[in-house]
Design a protein around this motif. Structure first.
Motif, PDB file in Angstrom:
ATOM      1  N   ALA A  90       0.781  -1.267   0.025  1.00 38.26           N
ATOM      2  CA  ALA A  90      -0.004  -0.091  -0.069  1.00 38.26           C
ATOM      3  C   ALA A  90       0.994   1.227   0.007  1.00 38.26           C
ATOM      4  CB  ALA A  90      -1.003   0.224   1.200  1.00 38.26           C
ATOM      5  N   MET A  91       0.938   1.995  -1.133  1.00 39.05           N
ATOM      6  CA  MET A  91       1.848   2.891  -1.120  1.00 39.05           C
ATOM      7  C   MET A  91       0.927   4.056  -1.911  1.00 39.05           C
ATOM      8  SD  MET A  91       5.454   2.055  -2.813  1.00 39.05           S
ATOM      9  CE  MET A  91       6.666   0.839  -2.132  1.00 39.05           C
ATOM     10  N   THR A  92       0.190   3.945  -3.175  1.00 40.78           N
ATOM     11  CA  THR A  92      -0.502   4.927  -3.871  1.00 40.78           C
ATOM     12  C   THR A  92      -1.702   5.465  -2.897  1.00 40.78           C
ATOM     13  OG1 THR A  92       0.355   3.896  -5.886  1.00 40.78           O
ATOM     14  CG2 THR A  92      -1.505   5.360  -5.969  1.00 40.78           C
ATOM     15  N   GLU A  93      -1.847   6.931  -3.046  1.00 41.08           N
ATOM     16  CA  GLU A  93      -3.073   7.531  -2.460  1.00 41.08           C
ATOM     17  C   GLU A  93      -3.657   8.505  -3.615  1.00 41.08           C
ATOM     18  OE1 GLU A  93      -1.518   9.847   0.889  1.00 41.08           O
ATOM     19  OE2 GLU A  93      -0.423   8.191   1.831  1.00 41.08           O
ATOM     20  N   PRO A  94      -4.929   8.544  -3.043  1.00 39.33           N
ATOM     21  CA  PRO A  94      -5.765   9.415  -4.178  1.00 39.33           C
ATOM     22  C   PRO A  94      -5.079  10.702  -4.725  1.00 39.33           C
ATOM     23  CG  PRO A  94      -7.119   8.643  -2.275  1.00 39.33           C
ATOM     24  CD  PRO A  94      -5.793   8.131  -1.926  1.00 39.33           C
ATOM     25  N   GLY A  95      -4.091  11.383  -3.545  1.00 41.22           N
ATOM     26  CA  GLY A  95      -3.556  12.375  -4.022  1.00 41.22           C
ATOM     27  C   GLY A  95      -1.947  12.482  -4.264  1.00 41.22           C
ATOM     28  N   ALA A  96      -1.568  11.217  -4.234  1.00 37.69           N
ATOM     29  CA  ALA A  96      -0.215  11.108  -4.406  1.00 37.69           C
ATOM     30  C   ALA A  96       0.032   9.666  -5.120  1.00 37.69           C
ATOM     31  CB  ALA A  96       0.591  10.955  -3.081  1.00 37.69           C
ATOM     32  N   GLY A  97       0.297   9.802  -6.763  1.00 36.30           N
ATOM     33  CA  GLY A  97       0.603   8.689  -7.266  1.00 36.30           C
ATOM     34  C   GLY A  97       1.946   8.402  -7.364  1.00 36.30           C
ATOM     35  N   SER A  98       2.628   9.176  -8.602  1.00 36.11           N
ATOM     36  CA  SER A  98       4.140   9.344  -8.809  1.00 36.11           C
ATOM     37  C   SER A  98       4.804   9.817  -7.837  1.00 36.11           C
ATOM     38  CB  SER A  98       4.115   9.658 -10.129  1.00 36.11           C
ATOM     39  OG  SER A  98       3.438   8.871 -11.446  1.00 36.11           O
ATOM     40  N   ASP A  99       4.022  10.847  -7.242  1.00 34.15           N
ATOM     41  CA  ASP A  99       4.776  11.530  -6.165  1.00 34.15           C
ATOM     42  C   ASP A  99       4.775  10.975  -4.752  1.00 34.15           C
ATOM     43  OD1 ASP A  99       6.041  13.520  -4.649  1.00 34.15           O
ATOM     44  OD2 ASP A  99       4.658  14.991  -4.810  1.00 34.15           O
ATOM     45  N   LEU A 100       5.398   9.765  -4.471  1.00 32.78           N
ATOM     46  CA  LEU A 100       5.321   9.190  -3.240  1.00 32.78           C
ATOM     47  C   LEU A 100       5.811  10.001  -2.129  1.00 32.78           C
ATOM     48  CD1 LEU A 100       6.552   5.545  -4.265  1.00 32.78           C
ATOM     49  CD2 LEU A 100       4.050   6.266  -3.963  1.00 32.78           C
ATOM     50  N   ARG A 101       6.609  10.964  -2.407  1.00 33.64           N
ATOM     51  CA  ARG A 101       7.002  11.829  -1.162  1.00 33.64           C
ATOM     52  C   ARG A 101       5.780  12.841  -0.709  1.00 33.64           C
ATOM     53  NH1 ARG A 101      11.441  10.386   1.887  1.00 33.64           N
ATOM     54  NH2 ARG A 101      13.223   9.845   0.395  1.00 33.64           N
ATOM     55  N   GLY A 102       4.756  12.759  -1.732  1.00 37.62           N
ATOM     56  CA  GLY A 102       3.586  13.627  -1.410  1.00 37.62           C
ATOM     57  C   GLY A 102       2.516  13.045  -0.608  1.00 37.62           C
ATOM     58  N   MET A 103       2.646  11.907  -0.082  1.00 37.11           N
ATOM     59  CA  MET A 103       1.868  11.020   0.511  1.00 37.11           C
ATOM     60  C   MET A 103       1.219  11.702   1.776  1.00 37.11           C
ATOM     61  SD  MET A 103       3.439   7.848   2.198  1.00 37.11           S
ATOM     62  CE  MET A 103       3.963   6.985   0.608  1.00 37.11           C
ATOM     63  N   LYS A 104      -0.121  11.597   1.946  1.00 36.46           N
ATOM     64  CA  LYS A 104      -0.878  12.277   3.315  1.00 36.46           C
ATOM     65  C   LYS A 104      -0.932  11.261   4.330  1.00 36.46           C
ATOM     66  CE  LYS A 104      -1.049  16.209   0.777  1.00 36.46           C
ATOM     67  NZ  LYS A 104      -0.140  17.131   0.983  1.00 36.46           N
ATOM     68  N   ALA A 105      -0.988  10.166   4.031  1.00 35.68           N
ATOM     69  CA  ALA A 105      -1.154   8.993   5.010  1.00 35.68           C
ATOM     70  C   ALA A 105       0.073   9.036   6.106  1.00 35.68           C
ATOM     71  CB  ALA A 105      -1.527   7.539   4.550  1.00 35.68           C
ATOM     72  N   THR A 106      -0.388   9.345   7.287  1.00 35.24           N
ATOM     73  CA  THR A 106       0.647   9.222   8.269  1.00 35.24           C
ATOM     74  C   THR A 106       0.936   8.214   9.666  1.00 35.24           C
ATOM     75  OG1 THR A 106      -0.880  10.649   9.807  1.00 35.24           O
ATOM     76  CG2 THR A 106       0.268  11.705   8.068  1.00 35.24           C
ATOM     77  N   ALA A 107       2.061   8.231   9.985  1.00 39.61           N
ATOM     78  CA  ALA A 107       2.337   7.371  11.171  1.00 39.61           C
ATOM     79  C   ALA A 107       3.037   8.257  12.079  1.00 39.61           C
ATOM     80  CB  ALA A 107       3.300   6.206  10.786  1.00 39.61           C
ATOM     81  N   ARG A 108       2.242   8.378  13.416  1.00 39.98           N
ATOM     82  CA  ARG A 108       2.949   9.077  14.428  1.00 39.98           C
ATOM     83  C   ARG A 108       3.358   8.074  15.257  1.00 39.98           C
ATOM     84  NH1 ARG A 108      -0.849  10.011  18.402  1.00 39.98           N
ATOM     85  NH2 ARG A 108      -3.147   9.850  17.327  1.00 39.98           N
ATOM     86  N   GLN A 109       4.231   8.519  16.219  1.00 35.86           N
ATOM     87  CA  GLN A 109       4.749   7.608  17.236  1.00 35.86           C
ATOM     88  C   GLN A 109       3.831   7.661  18.579  1.00 35.86           C
ATOM     89  OE1 GLN A 109       9.215   8.266  17.016  1.00 35.86           O
ATOM     90  NE2 GLN A 109       9.144   6.076  17.445  1.00 35.86           N
ATOM     91  N   GLY A 110       3.438   6.775  19.330  1.00 37.43           N
ATOM     92  CA  GLY A 110       2.326   6.992  20.357  1.00 37.43           C
ATOM     93  C   GLY A 110       3.005   7.392  21.428  1.00 37.43           C
ATOM     94  N   LYS A 111       2.286   8.059  22.448  1.00 40.10           N
ATOM     95  CA  LYS A 111       2.960   8.342  23.774  1.00 40.10           C
ATOM     96  C   LYS A 111       3.778   7.255  24.576  1.00 40.10           C
ATOM     97  CE  LYS A 111      -0.025  12.375  24.365  1.00 40.10           C
ATOM     98  NZ  LYS A 111      -1.037  13.212  24.886  1.00 40.10           N
ATOM     99  N   ARG A 112       2.987   5.852  24.508  1.00 40.69           N
ATOM    100  CA  ARG A 112       3.397   4.874  25.137  1.00 40.69           C
ATOM    101  C   ARG A 112       4.367   3.912  24.298  1.00 40.69           C
ATOM    102  NH1 ARG A 112      -2.085   3.430  28.642  1.00 40.69           N
ATOM    103  NH2 ARG A 112      -2.131   5.509  29.623  1.00 40.69           N
ATOM    104  N   GLY A 113       4.745   4.253  23.371  1.00 46.61           N
ATOM    105  CA  GLY A 113       5.528   3.485  22.436  1.00 46.61           C
ATOM    106  C   GLY A 113       4.451   2.902  21.119  1.00 46.61           C
ATOM    107  N   GLY A 114       5.254   2.391  20.176  1.00 47.64           N
ATOM    108  CA  GLY A 114       4.447   1.985  19.003  1.00 47.64           C
ATOM    109  C   GLY A 114       3.968   3.287  18.096  1.00 47.64           C
ATOM    110  N   TRP A 115       3.292   2.728  17.198  1.00 49.94           N
ATOM    111  CA  TRP A 115       2.709   3.860  16.205  1.00 49.94           C
ATOM    112  C   TRP A 115       1.268   3.940  15.912  1.00 49.94           C
ATOM    113  CZ3 TRP A 115       6.602   6.540  13.339  1.00 49.94           C
ATOM    114  CH2 TRP A 115       7.902   5.870  13.663  1.00 49.94           C
ATOM    115  N   VAL A 116       0.767   5.002  15.348  1.00 46.25           N
ATOM    116  CA  VAL A 116      -0.643   5.251  15.282  1.00 46.25           C
ATOM    117  C   VAL A 116      -0.870   5.643  13.787  1.00 46.25           C
ATOM    118  CG1 VAL A 116      -2.903   6.441  15.741  1.00 46.25           C
ATOM    119  CG2 VAL A 116      -1.096   5.857  17.628  1.00 46.25           C
ATOM    120  N   LEU A 117      -1.603   4.947  12.979  1.00 46.08           N
ATOM    121  CA  LEU A 117      -1.483   5.036  11.373  1.00 46.08           C
ATOM    122  C   LEU A 117      -2.868   5.628  11.234  1.00 46.08           C
ATOM    123  CD1 LEU A 117       0.742   3.284  11.494  1.00 46.08           C
ATOM    124  CD2 LEU A 117       0.047   1.961   9.757  1.00 46.08           C
TER     125      LEU A 117
END
Length: 388
Positions: free
Chosen positions: A124-151
């Protein structure tokens, strides 16, 4: 330079071609007309592919695959490419090589079940607003306060996500300041099907590759432990570039197989169809088309195989693979179109595979990098030595 095949390569080609003709061709009409690949067919053909040693042939032998070198793998892909895409990709699956980048635990949990035919993966790479420009992806992953990640975010055009047991998701996980402005960091994650917050929805109806599905994947506060990261945090692009580089050659190789199938029909028709008292192939308008098709096919094949050989030597460049993919995909479009033209109205009828090959050819110039992106890669490589 030796252009001959080894005994092993000849065996791979012959075995794969025989399997395609005997086990895949008979199901094509049903899949094309229904737009659906029945699970019963998948399980039946998959079992035969595993028994024939053709399943997961791209994966190293140490992980249970056939361990084909890149050049032999491309010859194998060429033969599989003759058939309906859904049939060969689903029933004779080739798990993503990026799974080999996992930890020992991840390899046991994710890669080996794919090799055994127990599940499938999806990228899963491609997004509705970011096809060829993968650096333009909007989907995010942030590190949780207690460790781990939130997508969070949305991906689309995700191939066979409807049957995949897990998703390999690439998410923006931060930014770096560079002289050219902010540059997004990317992290790759394993996300199991059924994880809370993960939704996989039907995608779009597609003119190409009937039965081969695409899906929309939504991440809504999907929480993952740190061990679900594939590779290192913020180094997702490095993992992708190392393990996914040859996928462009895979696309090109399957195009070679479909082009050969279309060409064989065109030659036979030109030799047997009579008009004005002679085979139509004797008219220059038809004979020259065949000659041009043959030349383009040979050029594309040589470029794909050379790039595969260089990949095994560790000398293949991005431009090598971009040029090979560009040539093979554009060649298929030309050959498919000319094969139909040679057949006239009959070429558009479902009794022949030509109209399918013609439809299927269109997506090849888009996925795994559009033709424009390939030309950009090639031109950038040409200009770089001059600092341009």
């Amino acid at each position: 330079m030796d252009f001959g095949l080894t005994e092993e390569q000849r065996l791979v080609v012959e075995t794969t071609r025989s399997f395609v003709e005997k086990e895949l061709y008979p199901h094509e009409a049903e899949v094309e007309r229904s737009g659906h690949l029945r699970r019963e067919i998948v399980e039946e053909v998959k079992a035969k592919a595993i028994a024939a040693g053709l399943y997961a042939a791209n994966i190293p032998a140490e992980h249970g695959g056939a361990g084909l070198d890149t050049l032999t793998w491309l010859l194998y892909e060429k033969e599989l490419g003759r058939a309906n895409y859904a049939l060969h990709w689903t029933c004779v699956a080739r798990p993503s090589n990026i799974l080999c980048a996992g930890t020992p635990d991840q390899i046991e949990r994710y890669l080996k079940p794919c090799v055994r035919g127990e599940t499938w993966d999806c990228l899963a790479m491609t997004e509705p607003g970011a096809g060829s420009d993968l650096r333009g992806m909007k989907a995010t992953a942030r590190q949780g306060k207690r460790g781990g990640w939130v997508l969070n975010g949305t991906k689309h055009f995700i191939s066979h996500a409807d049957i995949a047991g897990f998703v390999i998701a690439f998410m923006a996980s931060g930014e770096d300041d560079t002289p050219r402005g902010p540059r997004k960091r990317i992290t790759a994650f394993f996300v199991d099907r059924g994880t809370p917050g993960l939704t996989i929805r039907d995608g779009y109806r597609n003119v190409s590759h009937r039965g081969y599905t695409n899906s929309i994947i939504e991440f809504d506060d999907v929480r993952l432990p740190a061990e679900q990261v594939l590779g290192e945090p913020h180094r997702g692009f490095e993992v992708a570039n190392r393990w996914l580089g040859a996928t462009r050659l895979q696309v090109g190789a399957t195009c070679l197989g479909r082009a050969e199938r279309a060409f064989a029909h065109a030659v036979e028709w030109a030799a047997t169809r009579q008009q004005f008292g002679q085979p139509i192939g004797r008219f220059q308008g038809i004979g020259f088309k065949l000659a041009d098709m043959a030349v383009e096919m040979k050029a594309a094949e040589l470029m794909i195989l050379e790039a595969g050989w260089k990949y095994d030597q560790g000398t293949a460049t991005d431009a090598d693979m971009a040029a090979a993919k560009l040539k093979a995909t554009e060649m298929l479009a030309m050959v498919a179109d000319e094969a139909i033209q040679i057949h006239g109205g009959m070429g558009l009828m479902e009794e022949l595979p030509l109209e399918r090959i013609w439809r299927d050819a269109r997506v090849e110039r888009i996925w795994e990098g559009t033709s424009e992106i390939q030309r950009h890669i090639i031109s950038r490589a040409l200009l770089r030595p001059f600092g341009a």
